[in-house]
Motif scaffolding. Structure first.
Motif, PDB file in Angstrom:
ATOM      1  N   ASN A 119      62.349  70.353  27.782  1.00 17.80           N
ATOM      2  CA  ASN A 119      63.389  71.151  28.407  1.00 17.80           C
ATOM      3  C   ASN A 119      63.298  70.904  29.911  1.00 17.80           C
ATOM      4  OD1 ASN A 119      61.432  73.068  29.610  1.00 17.80           O
ATOM      5  ND2 ASN A 119      61.103  73.703  27.491  1.00 17.80           N
ATOM      6  N   LEU A 120      64.278  71.343  30.667  1.00 13.01           N
ATOM      7  CA  LEU A 120      64.324  71.058  32.102  1.00 13.01           C
ATOM      8  C   LEU A 120      63.106  71.599  32.837  1.00 13.01           C
ATOM      9  CD1 LEU A 120      68.098  71.669  32.884  1.00 13.01           C
ATOM     10  CD2 LEU A 120      66.900  69.487  32.769  1.00 13.01           C
ATOM     11  N   TRP A 121      62.637  72.769  32.419  1.00 11.23           N
ATOM     12  CA  TRP A 121      61.488  73.412  33.067  1.00 11.23           C
ATOM     13  C   TRP A 121      60.230  72.560  32.885  1.00 11.23           C
ATOM     14  CZ3 TRP A 121      60.100  77.278  36.281  1.00 11.23           C
ATOM     15  CH2 TRP A 121      58.781  77.737  36.249  1.00 11.23           C
ATOM     16  N   ASP A 122      59.925  72.255  31.606  1.00  8.65           N
ATOM     17  CA  ASP A 122      58.731  71.455  31.313  1.00  8.65           C
ATOM     18  C   ASP A 122      58.836  70.068  31.948  1.00  8.65           C
ATOM     19  OD1 ASP A 122      57.827  73.554  29.848  1.00  8.65           O
ATOM     20  OD2 ASP A 122      57.931  72.570  27.898  1.00  8.65           O
ATOM     21  N   GLY A 123      60.010  69.457  31.822  1.00 10.05           N
ATOM     22  CA  GLY A 123      60.202  68.119  32.353  1.00 10.05           C
ATOM     23  C   GLY A 123      59.966  68.048  33.850  1.00 10.05           C
ATOM     24  N   TYR A 124      60.465  69.034  34.572  1.00  8.75           N
ATOM     25  CA  TYR A 124      60.315  69.050  36.024  1.00  8.75           C
ATOM     26  C   TYR A 124      58.844  69.194  36.420  1.00  8.75           C
ATOM     27  CZ  TYR A 124      60.648  70.491  40.894  1.00  8.75           C
ATOM     28  OH  TYR A 124      60.482  70.570  42.258  1.00  8.75           O
ATOM     29  N   ILE A 125      58.154  70.145  35.797  1.00  9.84           N
ATOM     30  CA  ILE A 125      56.747  70.406  36.135  1.00  9.84           C
ATOM     31  C   ILE A 125      55.881  69.188  35.819  1.00  9.84           C
ATOM     32  CG2 ILE A 125      54.700  71.768  35.562  1.00  9.84           C
ATOM     33  CD1 ILE A 125      56.513  74.169  35.170  1.00  9.84           C
ATOM     34  N   VAL A 147      46.548  75.196  36.516  1.00 10.42           N
ATOM     35  CA  VAL A 147      47.526  76.259  36.780  1.00 10.42           C
ATOM     36  C   VAL A 147      48.851  75.943  36.095  1.00 10.42           C
ATOM     37  CG1 VAL A 147      48.913  77.376  38.572  1.00 10.42           C
ATOM     38  CG2 VAL A 147      46.486  76.941  38.979  1.00 10.42           C
ATOM     39  N   CYS A 148      49.340  74.710  36.299  1.00 12.90           N
ATOM     40  CA  CYS A 148      50.669  74.339  35.803  1.00 12.90           C
ATOM     41  C   CYS A 148      50.730  74.217  34.283  1.00 12.90           C
ATOM     42  CB  CYS A 148      51.116  73.026  36.443  1.00 12.90           C
ATOM     43  SG  CYS A 148      51.416  73.146  38.207  1.00 12.90           S
ATOM     44  N   TRP A 149      49.613  73.775  33.670  1.00 14.63           N
ATOM     45  CA  TRP A 149      49.606  73.584  32.216  1.00 14.63           C
ATOM     46  C   TRP A 149      49.887  74.895  31.486  1.00 14.63           C
ATOM     47  CZ3 TRP A 149      50.455  69.620  29.397  1.00 14.63           C
ATOM     48  CH2 TRP A 149      50.038  69.553  28.066  1.00 14.63           C
ATOM     49  N   LYS A 150      49.470  76.003  32.071  1.00 16.16           N
ATOM     50  CA  LYS A 150      49.714  77.320  31.469  1.00 16.16           C
ATOM     51  C   LYS A 150      51.195  77.700  31.502  1.00 16.16           C
ATOM     52  CE  LYS A 150      45.142  79.025  32.850  1.00 16.16           C
ATOM     53  NZ  LYS A 150      44.399  79.977  33.700  1.00 16.16           N
ATOM     54  N   LEU A 151      51.957  77.032  32.370  1.00 13.74           N
ATOM     55  CA  LEU A 151      53.372  77.354  32.518  1.00 13.74           C
ATOM     56  C   LEU A 151      54.273  76.537  31.601  1.00 13.74           C
ATOM     57  CD1 LEU A 151      53.509  77.458  36.432  1.00 13.74           C
ATOM     58  CD2 LEU A 151      53.134  79.377  34.862  1.00 13.74           C
ATOM     59  N   ILE A 152      53.677  75.504  30.953  1.00 16.74           N
ATOM     60  CA  ILE A 152      54.470  74.631  30.094  1.00 16.74           C
ATOM     61  C   ILE A 152      54.819  75.346  28.790  1.00 16.74           C
ATOM     62  CG2 ILE A 152      54.508  72.430  28.852  1.00 16.74           C
ATOM     63  CD1 ILE A 152      54.597  72.197  31.904  1.00 16.74           C
ATOM     64  N   ILE A 153      56.093  75.309  28.442  1.00 22.39           N
ATOM     65  CA  ILE A 153      56.565  76.022  27.248  1.00 22.39           C
ATOM     66  C   ILE A 153      56.187  75.281  25.969  1.00 22.39           C
ATOM     67  CG2 ILE A 153      58.628  76.831  26.025  1.00 22.39           C
ATOM     68  CD1 ILE A 153      59.951  77.103  28.831  1.00 22.39           C
ATOM     69  N   ARG A 154      56.312  73.950  25.970  1.00 22.13           N
ATOM     70  CA  ARG A 154      56.038  73.158  24.758  1.00 22.13           C
ATOM     71  C   ARG A 154      55.019  72.064  25.081  1.00 22.13           C
ATOM     72  NH1 ARG A 154      61.321  71.042  21.988  1.00 22.13           N
ATOM     73  NH2 ARG A 154      59.904  70.932  20.205  1.00 22.13           N
ATOM     74  N   PRO A 155      53.767  72.426  25.287  1.00 22.12           N
ATOM     75  CA  PRO A 155      52.752  71.427  25.684  1.00 22.12           C
ATOM     76  C   PRO A 155      52.498  70.364  24.619  1.00 22.12           C
ATOM     77  CG  PRO A 155      51.718  73.531  25.140  1.00 22.12           C
ATOM     78  CD  PRO A 155      53.193  73.787  25.203  1.00 22.12           C
TER      79      PRO A 155
END
Length: 325
Positions: A119-125, A147-155
């Motif tokens: 998704n756009l969120w995961d892709g950007y991060i 820090v950022c890995w915790k924010l990924i929706i579909r790791p």
């Protein structure tokens, strides 16, 4: 109507190109679709038996057949009858490895439910975190990653997607620094280097390393000019390195054994997994009597994404060993 497999005749030029991996798998699939169908039938028949370690056994079977076929063709001096009899086994092995890879990617990415993408969120991060541009990797900051890995929706989508481009792990900055410290100023060679990312990171960190690869994965990987085209045995003979690196070696591969038979090698560093069905020639590892083998847990934790399967092995030549050919 498909051709009679027994009636297919191969030119010597075509055989040489296939044996040198100069013909990519997709081209072979289009030129010899009959063998693809035969491989699919064989895989389907074996799958129905529901045996343990099916994928590993399938790969081992096809790889063994291909090795025998290659030896027969070379020993015959490229005799036409021998080529026609044995080259199909090499083509089928290439098909089997390719098809099994695609199957594993499809299953792990759950592609049956439709195309899988970020998704756009995961892709950007992830783009900012892991890549310099497009799919060109950069050394990863571990603190930032955690820090950022915790924010990924579909790791779980990440690795199946990048696997399709020949990317099997990401290297942290800390790992590169630790590897540089291990290598020091010793002559260093990377075999099976793929797109050369690991060597590039080491060179950028001030550690000289030569990247080599036999280019057999050209259907996945775009090889940069600094990755020299050479198989492992030839590269080891040419450079006589003291340190050798290999990241994500193919399971049960035919080339790692040459590292242990090279007199100059003092340290061999393998980056991969703990599962012999996924990476590494563990048979060669266990037979390397002149080397001590260490699974370095600290270095293993410096690979990303984090996984209990991540592994960094250090093979150090024993001081009192005398190498024999």
């Amino acid at each position: 109507m498909s051709r009679d497999l027994r009636a297919i005749t191969f030119s010597k030029t075509a055989a040489e190109q296939i044996l040198r991996n100069e013909t990519d798998t997709r081209t072979l699939l289009s030129e010899y679709p009959e063998y693809k169908e035969e491989v699919l039938l064989e895989i389907n028949a074996l799958s129905s038996q529901k045996r343990a370690n099916l994928i590993h056994n399938l790969l081992a079977s096809y790889t063994s057949s291909a090795k025998i076929a290659k030896s027969k063709i070379f020993k015959s001096g490229f005799n036409q009858t021998t080529i026609n009899a044995f080259l199909p086994n090499i083509i089928k092995a290439r098909f089997a490895i390719y098809l099994i890879e695609q199957l594993q990617l499809a299953v792990s990415a759950e592609s049956a439910s439709g195309p899988v993408r970020f998704n756009l969120w995961d892709g950007y991060i992830l783009q900012k975190l892991l890549f310099k541009e497009k799919l060109v990797r950069k050394p990863v900051s571990l603190p930032l990653f955690r820090v950022c890995w915790k924010l990924i929706i579909r790791p779980k989508v990440l690795m199946p997607l990048v696997n399709k481009q020949g990317i099997y792990c990401f290297y942290s900055r800390t790992l590169i620094k630790r590897l540089s410290a291990l290598i020091g100023d010793k002559a260093c060679l990377e075999i099976g280097a793929g797109d050369g990312t690991l060597t590039r990171f080491l060179n950028d960190n001030g550690t000289a390393c030569q990247a080599t690869d036999d280019y057999s994965w050209a259907h996945y990987i775009t090889y940069p000019e600094f990755v020299e085209k050479a198989d492992a045995k030839a590269a080891l003979s040419k450079y006589a390195p003291k340190v050798v690196l290999c990241s994500w070696p193919v399971p049960g591969n035919p080339y790692e054994k040459h590292v242990f038979n090279t007199e100059s090698v003092e340290l061999y560093i393998v980056i991969g997994t703990r599962d012999p069905a996924i990476t590494g020639d563990f048979d060669a590892y266990n037979k390397a009597k002149h080397f001590s083998m260490e699974l370095n847990e600290e270095l293993s934790r410096l690979l990303v994404p984090p996984s209990e399967d991540n592994a960094v092995y250090l093979f150090t030549r024993k001081r009192d060993s005398t190498h024999s050919r």
